[in-house]
Design a protein around this motif. Structure first.
Motif, PDB file in Angstrom:
ATOM      1  N   GLU A  37      43.168 -26.780  -6.398  1.00  0.00           N
ATOM      2  CA  GLU A  37      43.086 -26.572  -4.949  1.00  0.00           C
ATOM      3  C   GLU A  37      41.631 -26.511  -4.487  1.00  0.00           C
ATOM      4  N   LYS A  38      40.795 -25.877  -5.280  1.00  0.00           N
ATOM      5  CA  LYS A  38      39.374 -25.790  -4.953  1.00  0.00           C
ATOM      6  C   LYS A  38      38.747 -27.186  -4.935  1.00  0.00           C
ATOM      7  N   GLU A  39      39.091 -28.014  -5.911  1.00  0.00           N
ATOM      8  CA  GLU A  39      38.562 -29.378  -5.963  1.00  0.00           C
ATOM      9  C   GLU A  39      38.975 -30.188  -4.735  1.00  0.00           C
ATOM     10  N   VAL A  40      40.240 -30.064  -4.329  1.00  0.00           N
ATOM     11  CA  VAL A  40      40.732 -30.788  -3.150  1.00  0.00           C
ATOM     12  C   VAL A  40      39.971 -30.355  -1.902  1.00  0.00           C
ATOM     13  N   LEU A  41      39.764 -29.063  -1.748  1.00  0.00           N
ATOM     14  CA  LEU A  41      39.046 -28.556  -0.576  1.00  0.00           C
ATOM     15  C   LEU A  41      37.586 -29.025  -0.562  1.00  0.00           C
ATOM     16  N   ILE A  42      36.956 -29.040  -1.721  1.00  0.00           N
ATOM     17  CA  ILE A  42      35.569 -29.506  -1.798  1.00  0.00           C
ATOM     18  C   ILE A  42      35.489 -30.993  -1.466  1.00  0.00           C
ATOM     19  N   GLU A  43      36.450 -31.778  -1.946  1.00  0.00           N
ATOM     20  CA  GLU A  43      36.494 -33.206  -1.605  1.00  0.00           C
ATOM     21  C   GLU A  43      36.665 -33.395  -0.094  1.00  0.00           C
ATOM     22  N   THR A  44      37.505 -32.566   0.517  1.00  0.00           N
ATOM     23  CA  THR A  44      37.717 -32.632   1.965  1.00  0.00           C
ATOM     24  C   THR A  44      36.420 -32.329   2.707  1.00  0.00           C
ATOM     25  N   LEU A  45      35.693 -31.312   2.243  1.00  0.00           N
ATOM     26  CA  LEU A  45      34.407 -30.984   2.874  1.00  0.00           C
ATOM     27  C   LEU A  45      33.398 -32.117   2.699  1.00  0.00           C
ATOM     28  N   ASN A  46      33.376 -32.707   1.514  1.00  0.00           N
ATOM     29  CA  ASN A  46      32.429 -33.797   1.255  1.00  0.00           C
ATOM     30  C   ASN A  46      32.687 -35.004   2.151  1.00  0.00           C
ATOM     31  N   ALA A  47      33.916 -35.171   2.591  1.00  0.00           N
ATOM     32  CA  ALA A  47      34.269 -36.314   3.433  1.00  0.00           C
ATOM     33  C   ALA A  47      33.915 -36.086   4.904  1.00  0.00           C
ATOM     34  N   GLN A  48      33.570 -34.868   5.266  1.00  0.00           N
ATOM     35  CA  GLN A  48      33.259 -34.549   6.655  1.00  0.00           C
ATOM     36  C   GLN A  48      31.864 -35.048   7.022  1.00  0.00           C
ATOM     37  N   GLU A  49      31.744 -35.489   8.244  1.00  0.00           N
ATOM     38  CA  GLU A  49      30.468 -36.012   8.729  1.00  0.00           C
ATOM     39  C   GLU A  49      29.498 -34.892   9.096  1.00  0.00           C
ATOM     40  N   GLU A  50      29.975 -33.936   9.853  1.00  0.00           N
ATOM     41  CA  GLU A  50      29.112 -32.873  10.363  1.00  0.00           C
ATOM     42  C   GLU A  50      29.660 -31.521   9.920  1.00  0.00           C
ATOM     43  N   ILE A  51      28.830 -30.788   9.211  1.00  0.00           N
ATOM     44  CA  ILE A  51      29.219 -29.455   8.755  1.00  0.00           C
ATOM     45  C   ILE A  51      28.073 -28.503   9.068  1.00  0.00           C
ATOM     46  N   ASP A  52      28.434 -27.332   9.545  1.00  0.00           N
ATOM     47  CA  ASP A  52      27.444 -26.305   9.843  1.00  0.00           C
ATOM     48  C   ASP A  52      26.742 -25.873   8.551  1.00  0.00           C
ATOM     49  N   ARG A  53      25.438 -26.017   8.525  1.00  0.00           N
ATOM     50  CA  ARG A  53      24.647 -25.714   7.321  1.00  0.00           C
ATOM     51  C   ARG A  53      24.813 -24.251   6.885  1.00  0.00           C
ATOM     52  N   ALA A  54      24.874 -23.341   7.835  1.00  0.00           N
ATOM     53  CA  ALA A  54      25.025 -21.922   7.504  1.00  0.00           C
ATOM     54  C   ALA A  54      26.343 -21.659   6.775  1.00  0.00           C
ATOM     55  N   GLU A  55      27.407 -22.323   7.228  1.00  0.00           N
ATOM     56  CA  GLU A  55      28.713 -22.176   6.566  1.00  0.00           C
ATOM     57  C   GLU A  55      28.650 -22.692   5.130  1.00  0.00           C
ATOM     58  N   LEU A  56      27.999 -23.836   4.946  1.00  0.00           N
ATOM     59  CA  LEU A  56      27.874 -24.408   3.606  1.00  0.00           C
ATOM     60  C   LEU A  56      27.046 -23.525   2.685  1.00  0.00           C
ATOM     61  N   GLU A  57      26.008 -22.910   3.222  1.00  0.00           N
ATOM     62  CA  GLU A  57      25.173 -22.030   2.408  1.00  0.00           C
ATOM     63  C   GLU A  57      25.952 -20.813   1.929  1.00  0.00           C
ATOM     64  N   LYS A  58      26.813 -20.265   2.783  1.00  0.00           N
ATOM     65  CA  LYS A  58      27.650 -19.130   2.378  1.00  0.00           C
ATOM     66  C   LYS A  58      28.578 -19.537   1.233  1.00  0.00           C
ATOM     67  N   LEU A  59      29.206 -20.698   1.396  1.00  0.00           N
ATOM     68  CA  LEU A  59      30.098 -21.186   0.341  1.00  0.00           C
ATOM     69  C   LEU A  59      29.318 -21.469  -0.941  1.00  0.00           C
ATOM     70  N   ASN A  60      28.146 -22.064  -0.799  1.00  0.00           N
ATOM     71  CA  ASN A  60      27.332 -22.375  -1.969  1.00  0.00           C
ATOM     72  C   ASN A  60      26.930 -21.107  -2.718  1.00  0.00           C
ATOM     73  N   ASP A  61      26.601 -20.056  -1.990  1.00  0.00           N
ATOM     74  CA  ASP A  61      26.260 -18.782  -2.630  1.00  0.00           C
ATOM     75  C   ASP A  61      27.440 -18.248  -3.436  1.00  0.00           C
ATOM     76  N   LYS A  62      28.642 -18.366  -2.885  1.00  0.00           N
ATOM     77  CA  LYS A  62      29.828 -17.896  -3.608  1.00  0.00           C
ATOM     78  C   LYS A  62      30.107 -18.763  -4.832  1.00  0.00           C
ATOM     79  N   VAL A  63      29.921 -20.066  -4.708  1.00  0.00           N
ATOM     80  CA  VAL A  63      30.123 -20.967  -5.849  1.00  0.00           C
ATOM     81  C   VAL A  63      29.151 -20.602  -6.969  1.00  0.00           C
ATOM     82  N   LYS A  64      27.878 -20.382  -6.615  1.00  0.00           N
ATOM     83  CA  LYS A  64      26.872 -20.016  -7.619  1.00  0.00           C
ATOM     84  C   LYS A  64      27.217 -18.680  -8.277  1.00  0.00           C
ATOM     85  N   ARG A  65      27.637 -17.715  -7.469  1.00  0.00           N
ATOM     86  CA  ARG A  65      28.018 -16.397  -7.998  1.00  0.00           C
ATOM     87  C   ARG A  65      29.151 -16.541  -9.000  1.00  0.00           C
TER      88      ARG A  65
END
Length: 118
Positions: A37-65
């Motif tokens: 499910e996580k892989e599907v959601l990440i693929e969906t995000l990767n397909a998006q044209e415009e994403i709020d950078r702040a939202e992505l940074e929060k997710l990236n911090d959680k992925v790294k953690r």
């Protein structure tokens, strides 16, 4: 931000929190079940044209953690596996050294049969 994007970000955020709890609890089955499910959601995000950078940074911090937690868990499993292998080896043999420093291994495997004497 459209609804699909917001729902995807919220769902991924929730899965990353669940994954963290599963890592802390040692629930390997849950971690495995969340992966697809996580892989599907990440693929969906990767397909998006415009994403709020702040939202992505929060997710990236959680992925790294979570990745740090996973790496620590894997290292713990490797350490236990090495220790168990050493314990099995120690139980099965004894290493000694002669006066010249040559290593001798004595097999300690005991016979499981019983000798019957009359």
């Amino acid at each position: 931000m459209d609804d699909l994007l917001q729902n995807t970000i919220s769902a991924l955020d929730s899965i990353l929190d669940d994954e963290r709890r599963a890592l802390l609890d040692g629930d390997l089955e849950l971690i495995s079940s969340l992966l697809k499910e996580k892989e599907v959601l990440i693929e969906t995000l990767n397909a998006q044209e415009e994403i709020d950078r702040a939202e992505l940074e929060k997710l990236n911090d959680k992925v790294k953690r979570n990745q740090d937690l996973l790496n620590s868990a894997l290292e713990g499993i490797r350490t236990v596996a090495r220790r168990l292998a050493t314990m099995r080896r120690i139980r099965g043999s004894l290493d000694t050294y002669d006066a010249q420093g040559r290593k001798n291994t004595i097999d300690l495997q005991t016979s499981r049969s019983v000798e019957k004497r009359a």
